[in-house]
Write a protein that holds these residues in place. Structure first.
Motif, PDB file in Angstrom:
ATOM      1  N   VAL A  96      32.380  13.977  21.945  1.00 36.89           N
ATOM      2  CA  VAL A  96      31.588  13.410  23.036  1.00 36.89           C
ATOM      3  C   VAL A  96      30.214  14.384  23.280  1.00 36.89           C
ATOM      4  CG1 VAL A  96      32.880  11.423  23.900  1.00 36.89           C
ATOM      5  CG2 VAL A  96      31.951  13.749  25.043  1.00 36.89           C
TER       6      VAL A  96
ATOM      7  N   VAL B 188      29.284   9.783  20.065  1.00 40.94           N
ATOM      8  CA  VAL B 188      30.759   9.610  20.318  1.00 40.94           C
ATOM      9  C   VAL B 188      31.533   9.396  18.877  1.00 40.94           C
ATOM     10  CG1 VAL B 188      32.680   8.398  21.353  1.00 40.94           C
ATOM     11  CG2 VAL B 188      30.438   8.597  22.571  1.00 40.94           C
TER      12      VAL B 188
ATOM     13  N   VAL C  92      33.428  10.270  30.765  1.00 43.89           N
ATOM     14  CA  VAL C  92      34.080  10.157  29.428  1.00 43.89           C
ATOM     15  C   VAL C  92      34.893   9.025  29.359  1.00 43.89           C
ATOM     16  CG1 VAL C  92      36.021  11.169  30.605  1.00 43.89           C
ATOM     17  CG2 VAL C  92      35.536  11.710  28.205  1.00 43.89           C
TER      18      VAL C  92
ATOM     19  N   PHE D 112      34.103   3.919  17.392  1.00 43.14           N
ATOM     20  CA  PHE D 112      33.535   5.461  17.222  1.00 43.14           C
ATOM     21  C   PHE D 112      34.445   5.930  16.020  1.00 43.14           C
ATOM     22  CE2 PHE D 112      33.566   4.191  21.702  1.00 43.14           C
ATOM     23  CZ  PHE D 112      31.992   4.068  21.910  1.00 43.14           C
TER      24      PHE D 112
ATOM     25  N   ALA E  63      35.229   9.636  16.959  1.00 45.19           N
ATOM     26  CA  ALA E  63      36.602   9.848  16.872  1.00 45.19           C
ATOM     27  C   ALA E  63      37.359   9.971  15.486  1.00 45.19           C
ATOM     28  CB  ALA E  63      37.453   8.447  17.490  1.00 45.19           C
TER      29      ALA E  63
ATOM     30  N   VAL F 202      26.591  12.779  26.654  1.00 39.91           N
ATOM     31  CA  VAL F 202      27.006  11.720  27.300  1.00 39.91           C
ATOM     32  C   VAL F 202      25.938  10.983  28.377  1.00 39.91           C
ATOM     33  CG1 VAL F 202      28.733  10.758  28.636  1.00 39.91           C
ATOM     34  CG2 VAL F 202      29.363  12.228  26.833  1.00 39.91           C
TER      35      VAL F 202
ATOM     36  N   VAL G 271      37.989   2.520  21.002  1.00 40.61           N
ATOM     37  CA  VAL G 271      37.922   3.814  20.333  1.00 40.61           C
ATOM     38  C   VAL G 271      37.428   3.530  18.897  1.00 40.61           C
ATOM     39  CG1 VAL G 271      39.400   5.701  19.323  1.00 40.61           C
ATOM     40  CG2 VAL G 271      39.476   4.944  21.760  1.00 40.61           C
TER      41      VAL G 271
ATOM     42  N   VAL H 111      38.192  13.154  20.025  1.00 41.71           N
ATOM     43  CA  VAL H 111      37.247  12.342  20.018  1.00 41.71           C
ATOM     44  C   VAL H 111      35.991  13.369  20.688  1.00 41.71           C
ATOM     45  CG1 VAL H 111      35.752  10.108  21.166  1.00 41.71           C
ATOM     46  CG2 VAL H 111      38.423  10.362  20.995  1.00 41.71           C
TER      47      VAL H 111
ATOM     48  N   CYS I 275      33.146   6.223  28.433  1.00 40.86           N
ATOM     49  CA  CYS I 275      32.578   5.787  27.639  1.00 40.86           C
ATOM     50  C   CYS I 275      33.382   5.778  26.129  1.00 40.86           C
ATOM     51  CB  CYS I 275      31.153   6.417  27.405  1.00 40.86           C
ATOM     52  SG  CYS I 275      31.240   7.961  26.807  1.00 40.86           S
ATOM     53  N   CYS I 276      33.985   6.576  26.125  1.00 35.61           N
ATOM     54  CA  CYS I 276      34.609   6.853  24.726  1.00 35.61           C
ATOM     55  C   CYS I 276      35.982   5.767  24.281  1.00 35.61           C
ATOM     56  CB  CYS I 276      35.307   8.259  24.474  1.00 35.61           C
ATOM     57  SG  CYS I 276      36.933   8.565  25.110  1.00 35.61           S
TER      58      CYS I 276
END
Lengths: 270, 270
Positions: A218, A228, A117, A265, A230, A221, A262, A216, A119-120
Motif C-alpha cells: 500500500v 494498493v 490499512v 487489488f 495484492a 494511503v 482483496v 499487499v 482499505c486493502c
C-alpha cells in the motif's frame, strides 16, 4: 494549553474541524517532522490553509521539550503530528511532562496507517502485532521482527509492516568530523522490504513466508494517488509503487469475505 | 459517486475538512448506525452542523445495498461511519459492490478506537490482535477469544477488547410473534467485560490473567468526558466509568516508557 493534533494521512484538509479550530486559535503551531512524513502537502500549503505560520520541530526540539515553552508560559501551543498523535513514544513523553508541570493538554485524534490499512480489504480485527522494518547497514541488520511475524503467521492473522523513515541523518563521515550536514531523507520502499523479508526467511527458514504467501503493498494511503496491490512476492516486485510512504502487509489466512475485497487489488485477476 | 466518510470518535466536529466538504456536496447523506454509536452528539446535531438532512441507515438498509441507490443513479451519496470506515465487513462489502457495478468510490478516513487507544499510554506497536467480547445469553456464552488473549499475553503484548453493542434487537418473544419491536440499545460496560474475563479464566485456568495483570479501562475516548483508569481487576470494578462507549485493555508487559504515561491513569498512585 498544549494540544496534540493528528493531521491524518496526507491532504491539508485531512485535519478534523476541531483540530483546525485549535490550530487557528493557537499562539504557536509546531509540526513534528521526524517520525513521519507529509504525503500530499507541504508546510507552505498547511500554512496557507491554516492562515498561521508553522515551526517545523525536529527531534531535538521535540525531545528537549522546547515545543512546550509557550504552553509553560500560559499560551496555546499546538503540535501537529502526521497520522494519529500517539504513534511515537515521544508524544507520550510530552503528555507526561505536561502532567508533571501542570500544563493542561488536549488531544485531537485522526486516522493513521494502523486503521486506514483496512482499505486493502483485510479486516482490522484479524491483524496481529504491527512490526517495523529498519534500513540495514553493513554492520546492523536487525531481524528481531521475524519471530513476531512467524507468530502472527502461525496464528493465521495479518501483519502490517511499517517501513523505515530516515530524516535529518548525518553520515558517519560528517559525524566524525563534527559537521551537522544532513543527508537527503530516505523512505524504505515496498521492494526493499520484500527483499529484506526474503533474505531473513532464507537465513532463518522458519516458514514465516513461503511461495503461497499473499502480500499487499500500500502506497500513499488516503491520498488521491493511493495504490494498493495484492499478490505474490514476485508480482509485487514487478510493480512500481511510486513516491513514499509505502507500507507492506503480509497476509495471514484470508477469509472469503476478505478475499472478495482483496481481489479488487490482485496483480493477477483470477 | 459513493463516499465513505469516517466520523471519528464523538464530537460533530471530529469529521475531517475533506469529509465535511463531501457531506455538504452530497445529494444524499446516510449514517450507518448499527455497528457503532455516536458518543458526543446526535443526528439532529450532525444535521445542523452539516446543513444537510441525514437518513439513519439500519442493518437492512446497508446490507441490502439500498444506500447505493443514489450512487447507482449517478448522484453523490455519502455514508457516514462512526470511527474509521473499515471497522466492519459490511463496509468492505459495499466497496466490492461498487466495483462490480462500476460506481466510483471515495474514502475519507478518521480516527477509531484501534489507534486512539494510544491515549492510555501503552504503545500501539505493542498491541496484539484486537478481540471482541459479546453479551452472553443463557445458551450462548462465546469464549473463543480466550486463546488469542492468552497468546498475546504469552508474547508480552497488550490486548484491546472491543465491547459489544446491541442496537435494534428484537426480543425472542417479539421475534416469535413476528413483531418488529426493538429493545433499548445495550452497550457492554467495562465491569461486564471484567466479570466475563474473570469467569472464563476461572473455567480455563490458562493464566491469561492473574492477580498481577494490569487492566486499562477507557470510556468515551476522544470526547470531553474521556475517562482512562489503569489498575487491577478489583480496582477497575470500583470505578464508575459512566456512559458508553467503553473499551478495555489487558496490558502485557509494560515497558518503562509506557509506565511513565500509564501511571498518570493509575487508580492507586505509587
Amino acid at each position: 494549553m498544549f494540544t496534540l493534533v493528528g493531521l491524518g494521512l496526507g491532504d491539508v484538509k485531512d485535519i478534523t474541524v476541531r483540530g483546525l479550530e485549535a490550530v487557528r486559535a493557537a499562539d504557536k503551531v509546531y509540526l513534528e517532522a521526524y517520525t513521519s512524513f507529509l504525503i500530499g502537502c507541504s508546510v507552505p500549503a498547511l500554512e496557507e490553509f491554516y492562515g498561521r505560520p508553522i515551526v517545523v520541530a525536529d527531534r531535538d526540539m521535540v525531545e528537549s521539550g522546547v515545543v512546550l515553552d509557550e504552553a509553560r508560559a500560559g499560551q496555546k501551543a499546538v503540535l501537529l503530528v502526521v497520522g494519529d498523535v500517539f504513534g511515537a513514544t515521544t508524544h507520550s513523553d510530552l503528555m507526561v511532562r505536561c502532567s508533571e508541570e501542570n500544563i493542561p493538554t488536549q488531544v485531537f485524534h485522526n486516522a493513521s496507517i494502523i486503521n486506514a490499512v483496512g482499505c486493502c480489504g483485510l479486516q482490522l480485527y484479524r491483524f496481529g502485532q504491527v512490526l517495523s522494518l529498519c534500513f540495514w547497514t553493513e554492520t546492523w541488520r536487525p531481524d528481531s521482527w521475524y519471530e513476531r511475524l512467524l507468530s502472527n503467521r502461525k496464528a493465521g492473522i495479518h501483519t502490517l509492516l511499517l517501513l523505515d523513515i530516515k530524516v535529518k541523518e548525518v553520515s558517519d563521515e560528517n559525524l566524525a568530523r563534527g559537521r551537522k550536514v544532513y543527508e537527503p531523507p530516505r523512505y524504505m520502499t515496498i521492494h526493499q522490504a520484500l527483499e529484506q523479508l526474503k533474505e531473513v526467511e532464507a537465513n532463518k527458514q522458519g516458514g514465516a513466508i513461503d511461495s503461497n504467501t499473499t502480500y499487499v503493498g500500500v502506497a500513499r494511503v488516503g491520498s488521491a494517488t493511493q495504490q494498493v496491490v495484492a499478490g505474490s512476492l514476485d508480482e509485487l516486485l514487478a510493480v512500481d509503487f511510486g513516491e513514499p510512504l509505502h507500507s507492506l502487509i503480509v497476509a495471514g489466512d484470508i477469509h472469503e469475505c476478505e478475499e472478495d475485497h482483496v481481489k479488487l487489488f490482485r496483480a493477477t485477476k483470477a
